[in-house]
Design an enzyme around this catalytic site. Structure first.
Site, PDB file in Angstrom:
ATOM      1  N   ARG A  90     -66.818   8.813 -24.270  1.00  0.00           N
ATOM      2  CA  ARG A  90     -67.140  10.128 -23.709  1.00  0.00           C
ATOM      3  C   ARG A  90     -67.448  11.126 -24.822  1.00  0.00           C
ATOM      4  NH1 ARG A  90     -63.970  11.288 -19.291  1.00  0.00           N
ATOM      5  NH2 ARG A  90     -65.063  13.280 -19.316  1.00  0.00           N
ATOM      6  N   HIS A 142     -59.884  22.157 -17.660  1.00  0.00           N
ATOM      7  CA  HIS A 142     -59.342  20.788 -17.771  1.00  0.00           C
ATOM      8  C   HIS A 142     -59.272  20.297 -19.213  1.00  0.00           C
ATOM      9  CE1 HIS A 142     -60.570  20.001 -13.294  1.00  0.00           C
ATOM     10  NE2 HIS A 142     -59.468  20.717 -13.408  1.00  0.00           N
ATOM     11  N   CYS A 150     -50.537  16.005 -29.532  1.00  0.00           N
ATOM     12  CA  CYS A 150     -49.557  15.018 -29.970  1.00  0.00           C
ATOM     13  C   CYS A 150     -48.565  14.764 -28.831  1.00  0.00           C
ATOM     14  CB  CYS A 150     -48.838  15.525 -31.213  1.00  0.00           C
ATOM     15  SG  CYS A 150     -47.531  14.408 -31.746  1.00  0.00           S
ATOM     16  N   CYS A 153     -44.925  16.038 -30.641  1.00  0.00           N
ATOM     17  CA  CYS A 153     -44.635  17.454 -30.959  1.00  0.00           C
ATOM     18  C   CYS A 153     -45.538  18.428 -30.194  1.00  0.00           C
ATOM     19  CB  CYS A 153     -44.747  17.690 -32.472  1.00  0.00           C
ATOM     20  SG  CYS A 153     -46.448  17.684 -33.087  1.00  0.00           S
ATOM     21  N   GLY A 233     -72.540  22.992  -9.384  1.00  0.00           N
ATOM     22  CA  GLY A 233     -72.450  21.565  -9.703  1.00  0.00           C
ATOM     23  C   GLY A 233     -71.055  20.986  -9.642  1.00  0.00           C
ATOM     24  N   SER A 235     -68.178  19.099  -6.851  1.00  0.00           N
ATOM     25  CA  SER A 235     -68.007  18.520  -5.518  1.00  0.00           C
ATOM     26  C   SER A 235     -66.956  19.275  -4.708  1.00  0.00           C
ATOM     27  CB  SER A 235     -67.602  17.043  -5.642  1.00  0.00           C
ATOM     28  OG  SER A 235     -66.428  16.935  -6.430  1.00  0.00           O
ATOM     29  N   GLU A 261     -76.321  18.788  -3.408  1.00  0.00           N
ATOM     30  CA  GLU A 261     -75.816  18.359  -2.098  1.00  0.00           C
ATOM     31  C   GLU A 261     -74.890  19.427  -1.553  1.00  0.00           C
ATOM     32  OE1 GLU A 261     -73.653  14.798  -2.852  1.00  0.00           O
ATOM     33  OE2 GLU A 261     -75.470  13.582  -3.095  1.00  0.00           O
TER      34      GLU A 261
HETATM   35  C1  BJW Z   1     -75.414  18.707  -9.215  1.00  0.00           C
HETATM   36  C2  BJW Z   1     -76.367  18.178 -10.080  1.00  0.00           C
HETATM   37  C3  BJW Z   1     -77.376  19.058 -10.562  1.00  0.00           C
HETATM   38  C4  BJW Z   1     -74.964  16.609  -9.565  1.00  0.00           C
HETATM   39  N1  BJW Z   1     -77.380  20.325 -10.172  1.00  0.00           N
HETATM   40  N2  BJW Z   1     -75.440  19.962  -8.844  1.00  0.00           N
HETATM   41  C5  BJW Z   1     -54.134  20.179  -3.341  1.00  0.00           C
HETATM   42  C6  BJW Z   1     -54.713  19.434  -2.344  1.00  0.00           C
HETATM   43  C7  BJW Z   1     -55.018  18.081  -2.549  1.00  0.00           C
HETATM   44  C8  BJW Z   1     -54.747  17.468  -3.767  1.00  0.00           C
HETATM   45  C9  BJW Z   1     -54.173  18.204  -4.763  1.00  0.00           C
HETATM   46  C10 BJW Z   1     -53.869  19.543  -4.551  1.00  0.00           C
HETATM   47  N3  BJW Z   1     -53.320  20.031  -5.703  1.00  0.00           N
HETATM   48  C11 BJW Z   1     -53.310  19.036  -6.633  1.00  0.00           C
HETATM   49  C12 BJW Z   1     -53.792  17.909  -6.073  1.00  0.00           C
HETATM   50  C13 BJW Z   1     -53.950  16.595  -6.764  1.00  0.00           C
HETATM   51  C14 BJW Z   1     -55.173  16.504  -7.644  1.00  0.00           C
HETATM   52  C15 BJW Z   1     -56.416  16.585  -6.777  1.00  0.00           C
HETATM   53  O1  BJW Z   1     -57.036  17.614  -6.617  1.00  0.00           O
HETATM   54  N4  BJW Z   1     -56.825  15.477  -6.202  1.00  0.00           N
HETATM   55  C16 BJW Z   1     -58.015  15.451  -5.347  1.00  0.00           C
HETATM   56  C17 BJW Z   1     -58.907  14.309  -5.791  1.00  0.00           C
HETATM   57  C18 BJW Z   1     -57.602  15.367  -3.911  1.00  0.00           C
HETATM   58  N5  BJW Z   1     -55.163  17.556  -8.649  1.00  0.00           N
HETATM   59  C19 BJW Z   1     -54.499  17.426  -9.789  1.00  0.00           C
HETATM   60  O2  BJW Z   1     -53.843  16.419 -10.027  1.00  0.00           O
HETATM   61  C20 BJW Z   1     -54.521  18.590 -10.749  1.00  0.00           C
HETATM   62  N6  BJW Z   1     -53.192  18.891 -11.130  1.00  0.00           N
HETATM   63  C21 BJW Z   1     -52.409  19.725 -10.460  1.00  0.00           C
HETATM   64  O3  BJW Z   1     -52.787  20.355  -9.492  1.00  0.00           O
HETATM   65  O4  BJW Z   1     -51.130  19.812 -10.968  1.00  0.00           O
HETATM   66  C22 BJW Z   1     -50.082  20.246 -10.133  1.00  0.00           C
HETATM   67  C23 BJW Z   1     -49.572  19.011  -9.469  1.00  0.00           C
HETATM   68  C24 BJW Z   1     -48.912  18.103 -10.234  1.00  0.00           C
HETATM   69  C25 BJW Z   1     -48.436  16.927  -9.617  1.00  0.00           C
HETATM   70  C26 BJW Z   1     -48.711  16.697  -8.258  1.00  0.00           C
HETATM   71  C27 BJW Z   1     -49.417  17.649  -7.520  1.00  0.00           C
HETATM   72  C28 BJW Z   1     -49.852  18.820  -8.132  1.00  0.00           C
HETATM   73  C29 BJW Z   1     -55.234  18.211 -12.031  1.00  0.00           C
HETATM   74  C30 BJW Z   1     -56.655  17.928 -11.808  1.00  0.00           C
HETATM   75  C31 BJW Z   1     -57.287  17.533 -13.132  1.00  0.00           C
HETATM   76  C32 BJW Z   1     -58.637  16.916 -12.891  1.00  0.00           C
HETATM   77  N7  BJW Z   1     -59.024  16.221 -14.020  1.00  0.00           N
HETATM   78  C33 BJW Z   1     -60.327  15.554 -14.004  1.00  0.00           C
HETATM   79  C34 BJW Z   1     -60.326  14.472 -15.045  1.00  0.00           C
HETATM   80  C35 BJW Z   1     -60.513  15.025 -16.406  1.00  0.00           C
HETATM   81  C36 BJW Z   1     -60.598  13.854 -17.287  1.00  0.00           C
HETATM   82  C37 BJW Z   1     -61.885  13.694 -17.980  1.00  0.00           C
HETATM   83  O5  BJW Z   1     -62.824  14.512 -17.887  1.00  0.00           O
HETATM   84  O6  BJW Z   1     -61.921  12.688 -18.605  1.00  0.00           O
HETATM   85  O7  BJW Z   1     -61.365  16.500 -14.175  1.00  0.00           O
HETATM   86  S1  BJW Z   1     -60.736  14.808 -12.445  1.00  0.00           S
HETATM   87  C38 BJW Z   1     -62.430  15.088 -12.565  1.00  0.00           C
HETATM   88  O8  BJW Z   1     -62.786  15.862 -11.389  1.00  0.00           O
HETATM   89  C39 BJW Z   1     -62.655  15.976 -13.788  1.00  0.00           C
HETATM   90  C40 BJW Z   1     -63.536  17.056 -13.219  1.00  0.00           C
HETATM   91  O9  BJW Z   1     -63.408  18.224 -13.991  1.00  0.00           O
HETATM   92  C41 BJW Z   1     -63.029  17.206 -11.801  1.00  0.00           C
HETATM   93  C42 BJW Z   1     -63.985  17.855 -10.869  1.00  0.00           C
HETATM   94  O10 BJW Z   1     -65.132  17.081 -10.703  1.00  0.00           O
HETATM   95  P1  BJW Z   1     -66.535  17.795 -10.548  1.00  0.00           P
HETATM   96  O11 BJW Z   1     -66.823  18.579 -11.750  1.00  0.00           O
HETATM   97  O12 BJW Z   1     -66.578  18.509  -9.260  1.00  0.00           O
HETATM   98  O13 BJW Z   1     -67.530  16.529 -10.581  1.00  0.00           O
HETATM   99  P2  BJW Z   1     -67.998  15.579  -9.381  1.00  0.00           P
HETATM  100  O14 BJW Z   1     -68.575  14.356  -9.990  1.00  0.00           O
HETATM  101  O15 BJW Z   1     -66.918  15.370  -8.387  1.00  0.00           O
HETATM  102  O16 BJW Z   1     -69.134  16.399  -8.642  1.00  0.00           O
HETATM  103  C43 BJW Z   1     -70.372  16.678  -9.248  1.00  0.00           C
HETATM  104  C44 BJW Z   1     -71.156  17.599  -8.339  1.00  0.00           C
HETATM  105  O17 BJW Z   1     -72.334  17.980  -9.002  1.00  0.00           O
HETATM  106  C45 BJW Z   1     -71.569  16.940  -7.023  1.00  0.00           C
HETATM  107  O18 BJW Z   1     -71.278  17.829  -5.950  1.00  0.00           O
HETATM  108  C46 BJW Z   1     -73.085  16.751  -7.169  1.00  0.00           C
HETATM  109  O19 BJW Z   1     -73.779  16.866  -5.928  1.00  0.00           O
HETATM  110  C47 BJW Z   1     -73.426  17.886  -8.110  1.00  0.00           C
HETATM  111  N8  BJW Z   1     -74.631  17.704  -8.948  1.00  0.00           N
HETATM  112  N9  BJW Z   1     -76.162  16.855 -10.330  1.00  0.00           N
HETATM  113  C48 BJW Z   1     -76.481  20.761  -9.341  1.00  0.00           C
HETATM  114  N10 BJW Z   1     -78.391  18.608 -11.432  1.00  0.00           N
HETATM  115 ZN    ZN Z   2     -46.955  15.545 -33.727  1.00  0.00          ZN
END
Ligand code: BJW
Ligand code: ZN
Length: 287
Positions: A90, A142, A150, A153, A233, A235, A261
């Site tokens: 990545r 994020h 680390c 620490c 952009g 979801s 979308e």
């Molecule tokens: C275009 C395009 C173009 C394409 N032009 N558009 C409440 C309700 C339900 C669940 C939860 C909740 N609270 C917490 C949760 C759990 C969880 C969660 O939300 N799960 C869901 C899947 C249901 N959330 C968490 O765990 C979060 N933590 C938290 O809330 O802590 C408190 C807690 C702790 C313990 C238990 C419960 C709560 C943390 C979330 C961290 C997300 N991390 C990631 C991974 C990062 C790692 C990495 O990058 O390597 O972040 S997940 C991944 O999804 C990444 C992204 O930032 C994130 C969002 O995705 P995004 O950006 O929307 O991408 P896509 O691919 O989904 O969508 C792309 C869009 O672009 C599409 O719509 C296309 O149509 C569009 N598109 N080309 C315009 N050219």
């Molecule tokens: Zn350290």
């Protein structure tokens, strides 16, 4: 999430025809002009035209693994070598990518209007492309591919080394038949602080982990005070970021979505501009 939409709010559904709907573009430009506080919330879609795969699209796989299955603390605990190989890949992709017209339109808008208006860009992306485009008031919700933390620490450092450690050199190939490297933990990146030597991890918020409180608070402040909000952009599936737009709309802010979308949140927003955001954003943000 069900949200209340005030009766007097325009809900302009402009999917498909939106690129040609100069009336909606003109109306939204007027809203932007009148706004004192503007928040942008971006997701993976804004970087897709820079060649960075989205999470839930076709590109959401690396080797045989979904990105979502590797972006967890459990995956790192079980196989830190595999997770570091994935993040090394990545980092390579993001470092080679260039900001596109969408990132640049936002940065130029901030440069032009940032003295007269409060402008905040909140991104879920970890690729640094908003910063490289020149955005200044940026909240990386994020974390970042180019920061390490680390595990012992908790020290957080910017790290753009390539490779990040010798053992990961050329160990990132994404093909589905590539054999995982199984690098011994002692050869993975380690903390250089005196007497620490803890295992480093990417400084990224994985599923189930909490966002850093000051980072969340900055984003929440921007989203709860803006008069106009642009949701770009994403979801709108991953919380807490997915709640920001609907909550802003529910308290009466003007919210415009830019996506190829519709999403679960579209119906609660004021405007929907369908199409690639590298095309739609310059149309609404440039003079
Ligand atoms: C275009 C395009 C173009 C394409 N032009 N558009 C409440 C309700 C339900 C669940 C939860 C909740 N609270 C917490 C949760 C759990 C969880 C969660 O939300 N799960 C869901 C899947 C249901 N959330 C968490 O765990 C979060 N933590 C938290 O809330 O802590 C408190 C807690 C702790 C313990 C238990 C419960 C709560 C943390 C979330 C961290 C997300 N991390 C990631 C991974 C990062 C790692 C990495 O990058 O390597 O972040 S997940 C991944 O999804 C990444 C992204 O930032 C994130 C969002 O995705 P995004 O950006 O929307 O991408 P896509 O691919 O989904 O969508 C792309 C869009 O672009 C599409 O719509 C296309 O149509 C569009 N598109 N080309 C315009 N050219
Ligand atoms: Zn350290």
């Amino acid at each position: 999430m069900r949200v209340h939409i005030p009766k007097n709010k325009r809900v302009v559904q402009t999917y498909a025809k939106s690129l040609h709907n100069s009336v909606d573009i003109a109306k939204f430009k007027e809203d932007l002009k009148a706004a004192k506080n503007i928040a942008f919330l971006s997701g993976a879609g804004i970087s897709s035209e820079s060649g960075i795969p989205t999470f839930r699209g076709r590109g959401g796989y690396w080797r045989r693994y979904s990105a979502a299955s590797l972006a967890t603390p459990e995956a790192f605990k079980e196989n830190p070598s595999l997770v570091w190989e994935f993040y090394h890949h990545r980092r390579e992709v993001a470092a080679k990518a260039q900001p596109n017209k969408g990132h640049i339109a936002i940065a130029q808008y901030e440069a032009k209007h940032g003295k007269a208006k409060i402008i905040t860009v909140v991104t879920q992306n970890v690729d640094s492309l908003h910063a490289r485009a020149g955005t200044k008031n940026l909240v990386e919700l994020h974390g970042s591919l180019f920061k390490t933390r680390c595990t012992k620490c908790n020290d957080v450092l910017v790290n753009t080394d390539n490779p990040i450690c010798e053992a990961l050199a050329n160990k990132w190939a994404p093909g589905k038949d590539v054999v995982d490297s199984d690098i011994p933990v002692k050869s993975l990146p380690h903390c250089k602080k005196a007497n620490c030597n803890g295992l480093l991890r990417p400084h990224i918020v994985w599923f189930g982990e909490s966002l850093e409180t000051p980072v969340f608070e900055r984003a929440d402040e921007a989203m709860s005070k803006c008069d106009v909000c642009l949701i770009i952009g994403t979801s709108s599936l991953v919380y807490p970021a997915a709640g920001f737009g609907p909550l802003a709309a529910a308290r009466g802010a003007i919210v415009a979505e830019f996506n190829i979308e519709k999403t679960p949140a579209t119906r609660s927003f004021t405007y929907y501009f369908g199409g690639p955001c590298a095309v739609t954003l310059p149309r609404v943000l440039n003079d």
